[in-house]
Design an enzyme around this catalytic site. Structure first.
Site, PDB file in Angstrom:
ATOM      1  CG  HIS A 129      13.949 -45.139  18.091  1.00 17.13           C
ATOM      2  ND1 HIS A 129      14.609 -45.303  16.904  1.00 17.13           N
ATOM      3  CD2 HIS A 129      13.055 -46.158  18.158  1.00 17.13           C
ATOM      4  CE1 HIS A 129      14.135 -46.360  16.270  1.00 17.13           C
ATOM      5  NE2 HIS A 129      13.185 -46.899  17.014  1.00 17.13           N
ATOM      6  CG  ASP A 134      20.021 -36.326  20.322  1.00 16.96           C
ATOM      7  OD1 ASP A 134      19.080 -37.136  20.212  1.00 16.96           O
ATOM      8  OD2 ASP A 134      20.269 -35.438  19.489  1.00 16.96           O
TER       9      ASP A 134
HETATM   10  C1  G6P Z   1      12.370 -38.776  18.124  1.00 18.23           C
HETATM   11  C2  G6P Z   1      11.617 -40.026  18.536  1.00 18.23           C
HETATM   12  C3  G6P Z   1      10.745 -40.542  17.398  1.00 18.23           C
HETATM   13  C4  G6P Z   1       9.884 -39.426  16.881  1.00 18.23           C
HETATM   14  C5  G6P Z   1      10.746 -38.243  16.439  1.00 18.23           C
HETATM   15  C6  G6P Z   1       9.926 -37.048  15.915  1.00 18.23           C
HETATM   16  O1  G6P Z   1      13.368 -39.097  17.225  1.00 18.23           O
HETATM   17  O2  G6P Z   1      12.482 -41.030  18.988  1.00 18.23           O
HETATM   18  O3  G6P Z   1       9.936 -41.619  17.833  1.00 18.23           O
HETATM   19  O4  G6P Z   1       9.072 -39.874  15.817  1.00 18.23           O
HETATM   20  O5  G6P Z   1      11.515 -37.808  17.542  1.00 18.23           O
HETATM   21  O6  G6P Z   1       9.002 -36.642  16.856  1.00 18.23           O
HETATM   22  P1  G6P Z   1       7.416 -36.686  16.613  1.00 18.23           P
HETATM   23  O7  G6P Z   1       6.838 -36.361  17.945  1.00 18.23           O
HETATM   24  O8  G6P Z   1       7.156 -35.650  15.565  1.00 18.23           O
HETATM   25  O9  G6P Z   1       7.038 -38.077  16.138  1.00 18.23           O
END
Ligand code: G6P
Length: 502
Positions: free
Chosen positions: A198, A400
């Site tokens: 992602h 990003d």
């Molecule tokens: C990005 C990553 C996700 C993640 C999100 C929020 O979008 O690709 O995998 O879940 O950030 O970050 P966190 O560390 O809170 O899961």
């Protein structure tokens, strides 16, 4: 072209991700566990396919359970979200000792992979012990995934279902696929393995700074299909496989040979649940009371990749160069708290707080403050109203993977006179949203010019640009992404194939 309904497949889908599609909270009164659903677009698209195909979801529940066998609760009867239909026997929760989890998640994922994959090696903090814990956690996820696969195959026995698809997500789990493959082969468990990243995949010259770059590539190449948001990330990955591992590659067809197998690499740009945002924007009550003020909106997790400092400086440059915007324009910046256990994130908060204070101190008058700054979570309703009524939306990350804010803003532009999207070319979304105004966040003065252009853009030009942006996002929504994935992994029902559009 209209999208078909929910994509369907004859294969059960086993999703593996760091977080489950909901978090578990312990009710302080009853001490019972309860689910809190997640509203993300990924969950909206993927959960129905898991539910419909009797699949499973493997992940962390957001809580460290003392008793790892404590039962996962069913969803709340009032739950209207896409996860509501996910039964507790479709959930495999991964329980890891809190200290090891912290080292894996914060030490390795957030402090090493996150900055490096966003091409910010200066912020990466390599630490061997964290890598060790990353390996441990990935192995544990692999073990739980094999359990999920066995459970799924047992349930499907005697049915006409094709082998399950195991779909592993994101930089938290780049090693797991190889172990899943090994165990599945040993135990004779049929499955197809796929991975989706992602975030960006960096160029070789950055990627090779990682002391464990070979292991990561080998881990991902355990899959049959590896997906990224855009072509550039695919090419970077293919390049790294060739240069690090000496794999034979086909750059035109995005194929990598590894361990006697051919792995398919595919760009699969994610979309948003477009209709949901249109509906939210249609029903959400007004939040902005001052209709005469032009609002420039920014919505980001508070993360150094999002370019907040550069954005604030560009706004300051705008007020200096074009003082006619004073008292007529306000920047509304929503910063959602994120990863607050990590020092860099806490330091960024300080820096942004100070900068907002300095700029407001410099320009505020008795009746106007140039920046309104919210450091908090905002409900989807409120967000939709803000997207709808903003004059300009600034999506200006330094780097990003995709950026869904840009797409959500576009979906919510239902007013007769739409707003203007300003986007950084360093976001995956910037690759495809050609009708937005491009803005290099590093060029602060130039960025101020772009914001000025957005604020003064003639109505007919706004209408034309936004109509085209909206059409693309409506077509390439998150269900379309799901269908493209199933097609790429070779698991889409024939009925659906004809409706796939790009
Ligand atoms: C990005 C990553 C996700 C993640 C999100 C929020 O979008 O690709 O995998 O879940 O950030 O970050 P966190 O560390 O809170 O899961």
């Amino acid at each position: 072209v209209t999208n078909a309904g929910e994509p369907s497949t004859k294969a059960s889908l086993i999703v593996v991700s760091n977080r489950l599609p909901f978090v578990l909270i312990r009710n302080a009164k009853t001490q019972e566990l309860e689910r809190r659903a997640s509203a993300g677009g990924l969950v909206t698209a993927v959960c129905p396919v898991v539910i419909k195909g009797s699949g499973l979801w493997v992940g962390w529940s957001g809580i460290h359970l003392e008793d790892p066998n404590e039962a996962i609760p069913e969803s709340n009867p009032n739950d209207q979200t896409p996860t509501a239909g996910l039964k507790s026997d479709q959930v495999v929760s991964v329980n890891i000792n809190a200290k090891i989890f912290d080292s894996y998640y914060n030490g390795c994922c957030n402090k090493i992979f996150w900055p490096l994959f966003h091409s910010m090696p200066g912020r990466a903090n390599f630490g061997g012990e964290h890598w060790h814990d990353y390996v441990t956690v990935n192995k544990h996820f692999a073990v739980r995934t094999i359990e999920a696969l066995e459970k799924c195959l047992a349930k499907n026995e005697g049915s006409d279902k094709s082998p399950p698809i195991v779909w592993i997500h994101d930089y938290h789990l780049m090693l797991a696929a190889n172990w899943v493959r090994e165990h599945a082969e040993e135990k004779n468990l049929p499955c197809r393995l796929a991975f989706f990243l992602h975030i960006p995949f960096p160029p070789w010259d950055i990627f090779r700074l990682l002391p464990w770059s070979d292991e990561i590539l080998q881990g991902m190449l355990g899959c049959d299909l590896v997906g990224f948001h855009i072509q550039d990330y695919c090419l970077n990955f293919v390049d790294c496989c060739q240069r690090n591992l000496g794999c034979r590659v086909d750059r035109n067809n995005l194929l990598v040979e590894h361990g006697g197998r051919t792995v398919r690499i595919r760009p699969l740009p994610i979309g948003i649940p477009y209709e949901r945002f249109v509906n939210l924007a249609t029903t959400a009550p007004k939040v902005l009371k001052t209709s005469k003020m032009q609002i420039i909106l920014g919505v980001d997790r508070l993360d150094y990749t999002k370019g907040l400092v550069h954005r604030l400086m560009a706004f300051e440059a705008l007020l200096l160069k074009y003082p006619q915007h004073k008292e007529k324009v306000s920047l509304l910046q929503i910063s959602v708290p994120s990863r607050t256990d990590v020092k860099e994130y806490r330091e960024l908060k300080e820096e942004v707080d100070q900068l907002v204070g300095r700029i407001n101190g410099r320009f505020t008058t008795a009746n106007w403050a140039p920046i309104r700054y919210i450091y908090d979570y905002v409900s989807q309703d409120e967000l939709a109203a803000l997207y709808r009524d903003a004059a300009v939306c600034l999506v200006t990350p330094l780097r990003d993977g995709m950026n869904l804010v840009a797409k959500e803003f576009v979906a919510c532009q239902i007013n007769e006179v739409p707003g203007v999207l300003v986007i950084s070319p360093f976001a995956g979304a910037g690759e495809m949203m050609h009708e937005a105004l491009l803005c290099n966040p590093y060029e602060v003065n130039e960025a101020a010019e772009v914001i000025h252009r957005a604020l003064t853009m003639p109505e007919d030009e706004r209408v034309l640009r936004m109509a085209r942006l909206r059409r693309r996002e409506a077509e390439c929504d998150v269900s379309h992404w799901m269908r493209c994935f199933l097609k790429a992994v070779g698991a889409l029902e024939m009925d659906d194939v004809g409706t796939t559009i790009m």
